[in-house]
Write a protein that holds these residues in place. Structure first.
Motif, PDB file in Angstrom:
ATOM      1  N   ILE A  98       0.840  -1.194   0.000  1.00 59.78           N
ATOM      2  CA  ILE A  98       0.000   0.000   0.000  1.00 59.78           C
ATOM      3  C   ILE A  98       0.874   1.243   0.000  1.00 59.78           C
ATOM      4  O   ILE A  98       1.794   1.380   0.814  1.00 59.78           O
ATOM      5  CB  ILE A  98      -0.936   0.001   1.232  1.00 59.78           C
ATOM      6  CG1 ILE A  98      -1.820  -1.237   1.234  1.00 59.78           C
ATOM      7  CG2 ILE A  98      -1.764   1.287   1.280  1.00 59.78           C
ATOM      8  CD1 ILE A  98      -2.753  -1.371   0.053  1.00 59.78           C
ATOM      9  N   ASP A  99       0.587   2.156  -0.917  1.00 62.31           N
ATOM     10  CA  ASP A  99       1.280   3.438  -0.980  1.00 62.31           C
ATOM     11  C   ASP A  99       0.813   4.279   0.207  1.00 62.31           C
ATOM     12  O   ASP A  99      -0.388   4.526   0.346  1.00 62.31           O
ATOM     13  CB  ASP A  99       0.944   4.131  -2.306  1.00 62.31           C
ATOM     14  CG  ASP A  99       1.546   5.512  -2.410  1.00 62.31           C
ATOM     15  OD1 ASP A  99       2.734   5.677  -2.060  1.00 62.31           O
ATOM     16  OD2 ASP A  99       0.827   6.436  -2.834  1.00 62.31           O
ATOM     17  N   PRO A 100       1.729   4.714   1.076  1.00 57.38           N
ATOM     18  CA  PRO A 100       1.314   5.467   2.257  1.00 57.38           C
ATOM     19  C   PRO A 100       0.661   6.817   1.926  1.00 57.38           C
ATOM     20  O   PRO A 100      -0.169   7.307   2.690  1.00 57.38           O
ATOM     21  CB  PRO A 100       2.598   5.659   3.057  1.00 57.38           C
ATOM     22  CG  PRO A 100       3.711   5.356   2.128  1.00 57.38           C
ATOM     23  CD  PRO A 100       3.163   4.502   1.024  1.00 57.38           C
ATOM     24  N   LYS A 101       0.999   7.386   0.790  1.00 59.22           N
ATOM     25  CA  LYS A 101       0.444   8.691   0.417  1.00 59.22           C
ATOM     26  C   LYS A 101      -0.986   8.563  -0.104  1.00 59.22           C
ATOM     27  O   LYS A 101      -1.880   9.293   0.314  1.00 59.22           O
ATOM     28  CB  LYS A 101       1.330   9.349  -0.642  1.00 59.22           C
ATOM     29  CG  LYS A 101       0.846  10.699  -1.092  1.00 59.22           C
ATOM     30  CD  LYS A 101       1.787  11.299  -2.123  1.00 59.22           C
ATOM     31  CE  LYS A 101       1.206  12.589  -2.675  1.00 59.22           C
ATOM     32  NZ  LYS A 101       1.990  13.060  -3.812  1.00 59.22           N
ATOM     33  N   THR A 102      -1.205   7.636  -1.021  1.00 60.74           N
ATOM     34  CA  THR A 102      -2.518   7.526  -1.671  1.00 60.74           C
ATOM     35  C   THR A 102      -3.428   6.499  -1.011  1.00 60.74           C
ATOM     36  O   THR A 102      -4.625   6.484  -1.284  1.00 60.74           O
ATOM     37  CB  THR A 102      -2.351   7.126  -3.147  1.00 60.74           C
ATOM     38  OG1 THR A 102      -1.789   5.807  -3.211  1.00 60.74           O
ATOM     39  CG2 THR A 102      -1.480   8.117  -3.908  1.00 60.74           C
ATOM     40  N   LYS A 103      -2.852   5.607  -0.207  1.00 60.99           N
ATOM     41  CA  LYS A 103      -3.593   4.505   0.428  1.00 60.99           C
ATOM     42  C   LYS A 103      -4.101   3.491  -0.597  1.00 60.99           C
ATOM     43  O   LYS A 103      -5.050   2.768  -0.352  1.00 60.99           O
ATOM     44  CB  LYS A 103      -4.758   5.007   1.282  1.00 60.99           C
ATOM     45  CG  LYS A 103      -4.384   6.052   2.300  1.00 60.99           C
ATOM     46  CD  LYS A 103      -3.453   5.503   3.337  1.00 60.99           C
ATOM     47  CE  LYS A 103      -3.252   6.540   4.442  1.00 60.99           C
ATOM     48  NZ  LYS A 103      -1.932   6.583   4.965  1.00 60.99           N
TER      49      LYS A 103
ATOM     50  N   CYS B  38      -3.126   0.237  -3.318  1.00 61.93           N
ATOM     51  CA  CYS B  38      -2.160  -0.824  -3.577  1.00 61.93           C
ATOM     52  C   CYS B  38      -1.331  -0.453  -4.810  1.00 61.93           C
ATOM     53  O   CYS B  38      -1.881  -0.056  -5.840  1.00 61.93           O
ATOM     54  CB  CYS B  38      -2.899  -2.143  -3.800  1.00 61.93           C
ATOM     55  SG  CYS B  38      -1.802  -3.495  -4.277  1.00 61.93           S
TER      56      CYS B  38
ATOM     57  N   THR C 297      -8.081  -0.062  -2.578  1.00 61.56           N
ATOM     58  CA  THR C 297      -7.858   0.357  -1.202  1.00 61.56           C
ATOM     59  C   THR C 297      -7.866  -0.887  -0.309  1.00 61.56           C
ATOM     60  O   THR C 297      -8.354  -1.946  -0.714  1.00 61.56           O
ATOM     61  CB  THR C 297      -8.964   1.312  -0.731  1.00 61.56           C
ATOM     62  OG1 THR C 297     -10.211   0.611  -0.736  1.00 61.56           O
ATOM     63  CG2 THR C 297      -9.057   2.554  -1.620  1.00 61.56           C
ATOM     64  N   LEU C 298      -7.383  -0.748   0.915  1.00 61.13           N
ATOM     65  CA  LEU C 298      -7.418  -1.877   1.845  1.00 61.13           C
ATOM     66  C   LEU C 298      -8.843  -2.368   2.107  1.00 61.13           C
ATOM     67  O   LEU C 298      -9.078  -3.582   2.105  1.00 61.13           O
ATOM     68  CB  LEU C 298      -6.722  -1.526   3.158  1.00 61.13           C
ATOM     69  CG  LEU C 298      -5.206  -1.624   3.138  1.00 61.13           C
ATOM     70  CD1 LEU C 298      -4.622  -1.123   4.457  1.00 61.13           C
ATOM     71  CD2 LEU C 298      -4.747  -3.041   2.877  1.00 61.13           C
TER      72      LEU C 298
END
Length: 67
Positions: A13-18, A20, A26-27
């Motif tokens: 997961i990209d921490p900026k955009t949330k 994958c 998204t999660l």
């Protein structure tokens, strides 16, 4: 029964955009993917390329898998 998935086995997961990095989901989408109706999965998959482009994430090479 197999279900279509955009997963390309790059599950980070990209921490900026949330989103994958591999598929753009998204999660919460990933967590409920197999419980979703087929129409809901298809609708989300249609949004993923634009979502990744808007987020500035390059799609990972690979084709969606059937699981």
């Amino acid at each position: 029964m197999s279900k279509e998935t955009p997963c390309v086995a790059v599950c980070m997961i990209d921490p900026k955009t949330k989103l994958c990095f591999g598929c753009g989901r998204t999660l919460p989408e990933i967590a409920r993917w197999h419980a979703m109706e087929s129409a809901d999965r298809v609708a989300i998959m249609a949004l993923l390329p634009a979502r990744m482009t808007e987020a500035g994430l390059a799609p990972i090479a690979g084709s969606p898998k059937r699981i």
